[in-house]
Write a protein that holds these residues in place. Structure first.
Motif, PDB file in Angstrom:
ATOM      1  N   VAL A   1      22.184 -27.723  -3.452  1.00 52.42           N
ATOM      2  CA  VAL A   1      22.773 -29.053  -3.246  1.00 52.42           C
ATOM      3  C   VAL A   1      23.394 -29.499  -4.575  1.00 52.42           C
ATOM      4  CG1 VAL A   1      21.101 -29.702  -1.466  1.00 52.42           C
ATOM      5  CG2 VAL A   1      20.666 -30.332  -3.851  1.00 52.42           C
ATOM      6  N   ASP A   2      24.320 -30.459  -4.504  1.00 53.10           N
ATOM      7  CA  ASP A   2      24.813 -31.048  -5.750  1.00 53.10           C
ATOM      8  C   ASP A   2      23.642 -31.676  -6.499  1.00 53.10           C
ATOM      9  OD1 ASP A   2      27.437 -30.346  -5.305  1.00 53.10           O
ATOM     10  OD2 ASP A   2      27.971 -32.251  -4.365  1.00 53.10           O
ATOM     11  N   LEU A   3      23.540 -31.370  -7.779  1.00 55.86           N
ATOM     12  CA  LEU A   3      22.445 -31.896  -8.593  1.00 55.86           C
ATOM     13  C   LEU A   3      22.915 -33.137  -9.343  1.00 55.86           C
ATOM     14  CD1 LEU A   3      20.932 -28.622 -10.092  1.00 55.86           C
ATOM     15  CD2 LEU A   3      20.070 -29.983  -8.191  1.00 55.86           C
ATOM     16  N   ASN A   4      22.178 -34.218  -9.193  1.00 52.05           N
ATOM     17  CA  ASN A   4      22.471 -35.449  -9.919  1.00 52.05           C
ATOM     18  C   ASN A   4      21.558 -35.539 -11.136  1.00 52.05           C
ATOM     19  OD1 ASN A   4      24.474 -36.699  -8.179  1.00 52.05           O
ATOM     20  ND2 ASN A   4      22.835 -36.913  -6.692  1.00 52.05           N
TER      21      ASN A   4
ATOM     22  N   ARG B   1      27.169 -34.739 -12.263  1.00 49.26           N
ATOM     23  CA  ARG B   1      26.938 -33.973 -11.029  1.00 49.26           C
ATOM     24  C   ARG B   1      27.179 -32.493 -11.315  1.00 49.26           C
ATOM     25  NH1 ARG B   1      28.453 -36.101  -5.187  1.00 49.26           N
ATOM     26  NH2 ARG B   1      26.694 -37.352  -5.855  1.00 49.26           N
ATOM     27  N   ILE B   2      26.150 -31.691 -11.041  1.00 47.92           N
ATOM     28  CA  ILE B   2      26.224 -30.245 -11.248  1.00 47.92           C
ATOM     29  C   ILE B   2      26.385 -29.576  -9.891  1.00 47.92           C
ATOM     30  CG2 ILE B   2      24.941 -28.223 -12.077  1.00 47.92           C
ATOM     31  CD1 ILE B   2      23.526 -30.039 -14.052  1.00 47.92           C
ATOM     32  N   PRO B   3      27.304 -28.617  -9.764  1.00 47.93           N
ATOM     33  CA  PRO B   3      27.490 -27.945  -8.470  1.00 47.93           C
ATOM     34  C   PRO B   3      26.201 -27.272  -7.999  1.00 47.93           C
ATOM     35  CG  PRO B   3      29.242 -27.380 -10.004  1.00 47.93           C
ATOM     36  CD  PRO B   3      28.212 -28.115 -10.798  1.00 47.93           C
ATOM     37  N   PRO B   4      26.073 -27.014  -6.698  1.00 47.74           N
ATOM     38  CA  PRO B   4      24.861 -26.384  -6.155  1.00 47.74           C
ATOM     39  C   PRO B   4      24.501 -25.101  -6.904  1.00 47.74           C
ATOM     40  CG  PRO B   4      26.275 -27.139  -4.381  1.00 47.74           C
ATOM     41  CD  PRO B   4      27.051 -27.321  -5.638  1.00 47.74           C
TER      42      PRO B   4
ATOM     43  N   GLY C   1      17.341 -34.757  -5.922  1.00 51.79           N
ATOM     44  CA  GLY C   1      17.532 -33.987  -4.696  1.00 51.79           C
ATOM     45  C   GLY C   1      16.221 -33.485  -4.117  1.00 51.79           C
ATOM     46  N   LEU C   2      16.104 -33.506  -2.799  1.00 51.24           N
ATOM     47  CA  LEU C   2      14.865 -33.131  -2.122  1.00 51.24           C
ATOM     48  C   LEU C   2      15.126 -32.099  -1.033  1.00 51.24           C
ATOM     49  CD1 LEU C   2      13.312 -36.686  -1.524  1.00 51.24           C
ATOM     50  CD2 LEU C   2      12.821 -35.124  -3.428  1.00 51.24           C
ATOM     51  N   LYS C   3      14.124 -31.254  -0.792  1.00 52.56           N
ATOM     52  CA  LYS C   3      14.126 -30.381   0.378  1.00 52.56           C
ATOM     53  C   LYS C   3      13.585 -31.132   1.584  1.00 52.56           C
ATOM     54  CE  LYS C   3      14.588 -26.311   2.374  1.00 52.56           C
ATOM     55  NZ  LYS C   3      15.912 -25.670   2.502  1.00 52.56           N
TER      56      LYS C   3
ATOM     57  N   ARG D   1      13.215 -27.846 -21.417  1.00 56.01           N
ATOM     58  CA  ARG D   1      12.926 -26.417 -21.322  1.00 56.01           C
ATOM     59  C   ARG D   1      12.181 -26.093 -20.032  1.00 56.01           C
ATOM     60  NH1 ARG D   1      12.508 -28.049 -26.613  1.00 56.01           N
ATOM     61  NH2 ARG D   1      13.695 -26.809 -28.141  1.00 56.01           N
ATOM     62  N   ASP D   2      12.259 -24.810 -19.679  1.00 54.55           N
ATOM     63  CA  ASP D   2      11.468 -24.271 -18.560  1.00 54.55           C
ATOM     64  C   ASP D   2      11.814 -24.973 -17.243  1.00 54.55           C
ATOM     65  OD1 ASP D   2       9.679 -22.681 -17.279  1.00 54.55           O
ATOM     66  OD2 ASP D   2       7.875 -23.633 -18.069  1.00 54.55           O
ATOM     67  N   VAL D   3      13.108 -25.133 -16.988  1.00 56.54           N
ATOM     68  CA  VAL D   3      13.590 -25.785 -15.762  1.00 56.54           C
ATOM     69  C   VAL D   3      13.729 -24.727 -14.665  1.00 56.54           C
ATOM     70  CG1 VAL D   3      15.469 -27.100 -14.713  1.00 56.54           C
ATOM     71  CG2 VAL D   3      14.818 -27.521 -17.105  1.00 56.54           C
ATOM     72  N   LEU D   4      13.236 -25.053 -13.486  1.00 51.59           N
ATOM     73  CA  LEU D   4      13.367 -24.161 -12.336  1.00 51.59           C
ATOM     74  C   LEU D   4      14.310 -24.774 -11.308  1.00 51.59           C
ATOM     75  CD1 LEU D   4       9.655 -23.065 -11.700  1.00 51.59           C
ATOM     76  CD2 LEU D   4      11.417 -21.863 -13.021  1.00 51.59           C
ATOM     77  N   ILE D   5      14.960 -23.899 -10.539  1.00 49.72           N
ATOM     78  CA  ILE D   5      15.736 -24.316  -9.369  1.00 49.72           C
ATOM     79  C   ILE D   5      14.994 -23.789  -8.147  1.00 49.72           C
ATOM     80  CG2 ILE D   5      17.957 -24.226  -8.195  1.00 49.72           C
ATOM     81  CD1 ILE D   5      18.156 -25.574 -10.862  1.00 49.72           C
TER      82      ILE D   5
END
Length: 634
Positions: A51-54, A87-90, A415-417, A107-111
């Motif tokens: 999803v687009d990341l805000n 806004r970062i693309p999906p 953003g949420l699942k 640091r240590d960011v997960l997608i």
């Protein structure tokens, strides 16, 4: 020549040092305000995949913001309101990654998949309570699941832009896992072990909270008793404002229309008797010969705390009533002619004022200026009015939206699942509107997060309290019914049935592991497109066949079955007298036939309709519990 070179190097060193000093001074004078991030963003966070990341935060107007992430650069600046957005693309799931925002490094960011978990105490049951039952928790080694607990923030008056600081993201490794809540941990583990996608669990819940506290006011308009008294809030804000701040202490402020009081004295007249803040002003004359001189101000003792100004200059304060007030008036403050003295007095009781038989004067070398006599006085803040408005607001303890305002609204750009919702115990006293409340909550959150199809996975209330010896009414059953009805009516909503995992003597059952498995089974079917049976049998219709009632079901999977024991239990039947008795029930194909030897004209059937229907044992052959139901709507 050597001498000249030596002097040259000395001069060069001198100018280098001088230049460095100027650089340091210039940097100190021109420091730039630091960009600020919301409290939920930090090391070990999980961002929603695909999803687009805000990414957002705050900065001074026009301040340049550079965000660097996965080899890409994003530019923005602080807006008129002090906010900035990128806004970062999906992004495909993965990590860990590093995100840089100006001079900050995350640091240590997960997608991966991010779930918002909300409700009351069962959603925030600490995992440490479950260690004896599930000892494998102590050996947890799961760095790709993460957890964040939103601090409690109840705001009746307005929506909050951020959550309180102090919390951080935690991973699922043994040294960190004791910071988790139980259901969030088991759900994250179930999800990651099944599909290998990183999981972030954001828990925003509060023990004992009713559902209305989590719903936006705009979605509670058909429930007037849940609407906030805006007049009381506005009145409270107005009453809490110090009317004299930054104005009544000015030297030339016109106080001629203020009431006149005598100083010193304690309040005696009814119009003076109040708690709060008052301003006392008096003019005095300084001879030309004493202009600009240092002086001492004596104000006896005051009830209770004060701040004192001379010609608009702050000269001192005291926090409580007993110390003598002796303040220095610095040189240069006094001038020839009329001068002003202002006392801001805060009184906590009803005996406020200036203590009699104490010195009230300005001592200016050999000159003493008497301050006893007439002063002008004006009330700036009336504590009685404030307490009155607060009392009205306290009576609003059952109104809605406070937790939505403080603990959901600030997350709106994250953003949420989907959402896990486990709540209802606090509403069992009156289940009447729970179905409508739940529908309103789902609608309001979907609009708020900008996701019209935001999935909701609901935990149906488990069994609790002593078992009934005879069929009866049950508010817990009515909440379960409302939860099921909402799950059927609202698209992209599913229900985990749990009336076999509760504890009759503990409202906080420990078996959060099976709850998590059932919730994730719903997610597998609804979100991940798997061809699985995710629900137990659901009541479809009934028909009377002589002295029997035949119940038809949907979601029967491979067929109906008995979960434990040799015969079906917890079916009840009633005739036209509406008196329910325990019934005989047998499976016939995908139907259940219900009867009682003494009932020849049955009218209605109930199943698992009690506070604690633990013995209810109708399942499908996939092992999933039948949903509690009643055929009557009396």
């Amino acid at each position: 020549m050597a001498f000249r070179f030596k002097n040259f190097f000395c001069l060069s060193s001198f100018f280098c040092h001088l230049t460095l000093v100027f650089v340091l001074l210039f940097c100190g004078l021109t420091s730039v305000a630091r960009v600020r991030l919301p409290a939920i963003m930090g090391d070990q966070m999980v961002l929603q995949r695909d999803v687009d990341l805000n990414i957002w935060g705050w900065a001074t107007k026009g301040e340049k913001v550079t965000l660097r992430f996965r080899g890409a650069y994003y530019y923005t600046e602080g807006g008129e309101d002090g906010k900035w957005h990128v806004r970062i693309p999906p992004q495909r799931y993965g990590g860990p990654y590093t995100m840089e925002i100006n001079d900050m490094v995350i640091r240590d960011v997960l997608i991966g998949d991010v779930w918002l978990c909300s409700g009351q105490s069962n959603m925030e049951t600490p995992i440490k309570r479950l260690v004896e039952r599930f000892p494998e928790i102590n050996e947890s080694n799961h760095h790709m699941i993460r957890y964040f607990k939103v601090p409690t923030q109840n705001s009746l008056t307005d929506v909050k832009e951020d959550i309180p600081p102090g919390e951080r993201w935690h991973s699922g490794i043994a040294s960190d896992v004791m910071n988790w809540t139980a259901l969030a941990y088991f759900y994250a583990l179930e999800s990651y072990q099944h599909n290998g996608i990183p999981v972030g669990m954001i828990v925003s819940s509060l023990g004992g909270s009713e559902i209305a506290h989590w719903i936006d006011q705009k979605y509670l308009k058909k429930f007037p008793e849940l609407l906030i008294d805006r007049h009381a809030i506005d009145s409270l804000r107005l009453a809490q404002r110090d009317r004299g701040a930054d104005l009544w202490t000015e030297e030339h402020y016109n106080d001629s229309n203020w009431p006149i009081v005598q100083v010193p004295e304690f309040w005696s007249r009814p119009q003076q008797t109040h708690r709060g803040v008052s301003y006392y002003r008096r003019s005095f004359v300084v001879p030309a010969a004493k202009e600009g001189r240092h002086a001492k101000l004596y104000l006896g003792t005051l009830a209770d705390s004060d701040s004192v100004y001379v010609n608009g200059h702050f000269v001192g304060s005291t926090a409580y009533r007993y110390p003598p007030r002796i303040y220095d008036i610095p040189a240069g403050v006094l001038h020839a002619g009329n001068n002003n003295l202002t006392v801001r007095l805060r009184t906590d009781g009803r005996d406020g004022g200036f203590t009699p038989d104490k010195p009230y004067k300005i001592k200016l070398d050999d000159l003493s200026i008497d301050l006893v006599g007439e002063w002008h006085c004006q009330i700036a803040l009336d504590q009685d009015k404030i307490d009155g408005y607060k009392s009205r607001l306290r009576h609003m303890s059952q109104v809605g939206s406070g937790l939505y305002n403080g603990m959901i609204h600030p997350l709106r750009d994250y953003g949420l699942k989907g959402v896990l919702w486990y709540q209802g115990e606090a509403n069992t006293a009156d289940p009447t509107h729970y179905r409508d409340y739940l529908t309103s909550l789902v609608s309001s959150w979907r609009v708020h997060f900008g996701q019209p199809q935001l999935p909701f996975l609901l935990v149906q209330l488990p069994n609790f309290m002593a078992k009934d010896t005879v069929p009866g009414e049950s508010n817990w059953a009515r909440i379960r019914e409302a939860q099921f009805q909402a799950s059927k009516e609202i698209p992209f909503t599913a229900l985990a049935v749990t009336y076999d995992v509760g504890e009759w003597n503990d409202i906080h059952p420990l078996n959060k592991k099976d709850m998590a498995k059932r919730l994730f089974l719903c997610a597998r079917k609804m979100l991940y497109g798997e061809d699985v049976v995710a629900s137990g049998p659901q009541y479809q219709r009934m028909r009377v066949d002589g002295d029997q009632v035949v119940i038809s079901f949907e979601q029967t999977g491979k067929g109906l079955a008995i979960g434990h024991g040799k015969k079906l239990q917890h079916f009840a039947i009633a005739g036209s007298d509406r008196k329910f008795v325990w019934a005989n029930a047998v499976i016939r194909g995908n139907e259940v036939v219900v009867s009682h030897p003494k009932l020849k004209d049955p009218k209605a059937v109930r199943y698992a309709w009690s506070n604690n229907p633990e013995d209810a044992n109708l399942i499908n052959k996939e092992g999933l519990l039948a949903v509690p139901f009643r055929t009557d709507n009396w």
